[in-house]
Design a protein around this motif. Structure first.
Motif, PDB file in Angstrom:
ATOM      1  N   VAL A 185       0.489  -0.886  -0.327  1.00 40.64           N
ATOM      2  CA  VAL A 185       0.151   0.173  -0.240  1.00 40.64           C
ATOM      3  C   VAL A 185       0.792   1.004   0.041  1.00 40.64           C
ATOM      4  O   VAL A 185       1.629   1.576   0.983  1.00 40.64           O
ATOM      5  CB  VAL A 185      -0.865   0.328   1.523  1.00 40.64           C
ATOM      6  N   LEU A 186       0.798   2.180  -1.123  1.00 43.28           N
ATOM      7  CA  LEU A 186       1.745   3.030  -1.272  1.00 43.28           C
ATOM      8  C   LEU A 186       0.299   4.513  -0.576  1.00 43.28           C
ATOM      9  O   LEU A 186      -0.129   4.342  -1.346  1.00 43.28           O
ATOM     10  CB  LEU A 186       2.372   3.856  -2.690  1.00 43.28           C
ATOM     11  N   THR A 187       1.008   5.165  -0.118  1.00 40.57           N
ATOM     12  CA  THR A 187       0.683   6.497   0.474  1.00 40.57           C
ATOM     13  C   THR A 187       1.279   7.668  -0.200  1.00 40.57           C
ATOM     14  O   THR A 187       2.351   7.703  -0.075  1.00 40.57           O
ATOM     15  CB  THR A 187       0.909   6.595   1.990  1.00 40.57           C
ATOM     16  N   ILE A 188       0.713   8.515  -0.951  1.00 35.42           N
ATOM     17  CA  ILE A 188       2.005   9.451  -1.847  1.00 35.42           C
ATOM     18  C   ILE A 188       1.234  10.890  -1.558  1.00 35.42           C
ATOM     19  O   ILE A 188      -0.351  10.748  -1.960  1.00 35.42           O
ATOM     20  CB  ILE A 188       1.698   9.484  -3.162  1.00 35.42           C
ATOM     21  N   GLY A 189       2.108  11.356  -1.515  1.00 34.29           N
ATOM     22  CA  GLY A 189       1.457  12.819  -0.990  1.00 34.29           C
ATOM     23  C   GLY A 189       2.503  13.876  -2.338  1.00 34.29           C
ATOM     24  O   GLY A 189       3.182  13.924  -2.550  1.00 34.29           O
ATOM     25  N   LEU A 190       0.940  14.310  -2.886  1.00 32.88           N
ATOM     26  CA  LEU A 190       1.019  15.282  -4.532  1.00 32.88           C
ATOM     27  C   LEU A 190       0.536  15.796  -4.597  1.00 32.88           C
ATOM     28  O   LEU A 190      -0.875  15.606  -4.534  1.00 32.88           O
ATOM     29  CB  LEU A 190       1.122  13.871  -5.255  1.00 32.88           C
ATOM     30  N   ASP A 191       0.550  17.096  -5.020  1.00 31.60           N
ATOM     31  CA  ASP A 191      -0.299  18.747  -5.211  1.00 31.60           C
ATOM     32  C   ASP A 191      -1.008  19.102  -4.280  1.00 31.60           C
ATOM     33  O   ASP A 191      -2.526  18.910  -4.253  1.00 31.60           O
ATOM     34  CB  ASP A 191      -0.249  18.289  -6.142  1.00 31.60           C
ATOM     35  N   ARG A 192      -1.037  18.548  -3.163  1.00 32.68           N
ATOM     36  CA  ARG A 192      -1.130  19.101  -1.931  1.00 32.68           C
ATOM     37  C   ARG A 192      -2.618  18.191  -0.956  1.00 32.68           C
ATOM     38  O   ARG A 192      -3.773  18.523  -1.062  1.00 32.68           O
ATOM     39  CB  ARG A 192      -1.854  20.011  -2.111  1.00 32.68           C
ATOM     40  N   THR A 193      -2.700  17.072  -2.519  1.00 27.15           N
ATOM     41  CA  THR A 193      -3.762  15.599  -1.547  1.00 27.15           C
ATOM     42  C   THR A 193      -2.481  14.441  -1.279  1.00 27.15           C
ATOM     43  O   THR A 193      -1.369  14.810  -1.716  1.00 27.15           O
ATOM     44  CB  THR A 193      -4.703  15.441  -3.204  1.00 27.15           C
ATOM     45  N   VAL A 194      -3.304  13.727  -0.955  1.00 23.81           N
ATOM     46  CA  VAL A 194      -2.502  11.763  -0.623  1.00 23.81           C
ATOM     47  C   VAL A 194      -3.667  11.532  -1.542  1.00 23.81           C
ATOM     48  O   VAL A 194      -4.979  11.623  -1.404  1.00 23.81           O
ATOM     49  CB  VAL A 194      -3.118  12.141   1.107  1.00 23.81           C
ATOM     50  N   ARG A 195      -3.235  11.050  -2.025  1.00 26.58           N
ATOM     51  CA  ARG A 195      -3.812   8.957  -2.620  1.00 26.58           C
ATOM     52  C   ARG A 195      -3.137   8.053  -2.182  1.00 26.58           C
ATOM     53  O   ARG A 195      -2.020   7.765  -1.773  1.00 26.58           O
ATOM     54  CB  ARG A 195      -2.796   9.433  -3.959  1.00 26.58           C
ATOM     55  N   VAL A 196      -3.793   6.915  -1.985  1.00 28.78           N
ATOM     56  CA  VAL A 196      -3.576   5.898  -1.219  1.00 28.78           C
ATOM     57  C   VAL A 196      -4.001   4.826  -2.248  1.00 28.78           C
ATOM     58  O   VAL A 196      -5.246   4.326  -2.972  1.00 28.78           O
ATOM     59  CB  VAL A 196      -4.300   5.510  -0.022  1.00 28.78           C
ATOM     60  N   LEU A 197      -2.921   3.907  -2.870  1.00 26.73           N
ATOM     61  CA  LEU A 197      -2.908   3.227  -4.196  1.00 26.73           C
ATOM     62  C   LEU A 197      -2.314   1.655  -3.479  1.00 26.73           C
ATOM     63  O   LEU A 197      -1.131   1.854  -2.873  1.00 26.73           O
ATOM     64  CB  LEU A 197      -2.377   3.891  -4.811  1.00 26.73           C
ATOM     65  N   LYS A 198      -3.294   1.112  -4.014  1.00 23.10           N
ATOM     66  CA  LYS A 198      -3.144  -0.652  -3.045  1.00 23.10           C
ATOM     67  C   LYS A 198      -1.991  -1.587  -4.624  1.00 23.10           C
ATOM     68  O   LYS A 198      -2.631  -1.505  -6.024  1.00 23.10           O
ATOM     69  CB  LYS A 198      -3.586  -1.937  -2.730  1.00 23.10           C
ATOM     70  N   VAL A 199      -0.709  -1.710  -4.353  1.00 26.07           N
ATOM     71  CA  VAL A 199       0.290  -2.285  -6.043  1.00 26.07           C
ATOM     72  C   VAL A 199      -0.909  -2.902  -6.254  1.00 26.07           C
ATOM     73  O   VAL A 199      -1.233  -4.449  -5.561  1.00 26.07           O
ATOM     74  CB  VAL A 199       1.560  -2.371  -6.026  1.00 26.07           C
ATOM     75  N   VAL A 200      -0.896  -3.714  -7.531  1.00 29.69           N
ATOM     76  CA  VAL A 200      -2.130  -4.960  -7.684  1.00 29.69           C
ATOM     77  C   VAL A 200      -1.728  -5.251  -8.847  1.00 29.69           C
ATOM     78  O   VAL A 200      -2.010  -7.038  -9.346  1.00 29.69           O
ATOM     79  CB  VAL A 200      -3.192  -4.714  -8.173  1.00 29.69           C
ATOM     80  N   GLY A 201      -0.438  -5.336  -9.716  1.00 26.36           N
ATOM     81  CA  GLY A 201       0.262  -5.134 -11.209  1.00 26.36           C
ATOM     82  C   GLY A 201       1.106  -4.768 -11.412  1.00 26.36           C
ATOM     83  O   GLY A 201       1.121  -3.657 -11.034  1.00 26.36           O
ATOM     84  N   PHE A 202       1.860  -5.264 -12.543  1.00 27.21           N
ATOM     85  CA  PHE A 202       2.696  -4.640 -12.507  1.00 27.21           C
ATOM     86  C   PHE A 202       2.675  -4.365 -14.313  1.00 27.21           C
ATOM     87  O   PHE A 202       1.924  -5.040 -14.800  1.00 27.21           O
ATOM     88  CB  PHE A 202       4.482  -5.146 -12.602  1.00 27.21           C
TER      89      PHE A 202
END
Length: 94
Positions: A50-67
């Motif tokens: 699970v990646l928590t990414i601070g980007l452009d004054r927002t936070v995205r929470v993404l779960k890696v499911v593929g490549f």
């Protein structure tokens, strides 16, 4: 493929426009993997992380499911992750 470099995955998932931007984002400390801040662009991610990414004054929470081997269009990028924030919002609205 079971693992991929963090900066490459962020670029393939179209979180950023350029791989150098992905590396800079990680080096600046704006990315967490499973709650732990990661500052090395070459760190590998695996399915389920699970990646928590601070980007452009927002936070995205993404779960890696593929490549991906190559960077594709937006629809190809969308299958690489589950957006946990949007899933949570949808569950609250139902």
């Amino acid at each position: 493929m079971e693992r991929q470099r963090l900066d490459k995955w962020l670029w393939h998932a179209r979180v950023v426009k350029a791989r150098t931007s992905a590396a800079a984002l990680v080096e600046a400390g704006h990315v967490r993997i499973n709650g732990v801040r990661e500052m090395t662009p070459g760190h590998t991610v695996k399915a389920g992380d699970v990646l928590t990414i601070g980007l452009d004054r927002t936070v995205r929470v993404l779960k890696v499911v593929g490549f991906a081997q190559r960077r594709g269009d937006a629809s190809a990028a969308r299958v690489l992750y589950d957006d946990l924030q949007n899933d949570d919002l949808q569950n609250r609205q139902e």
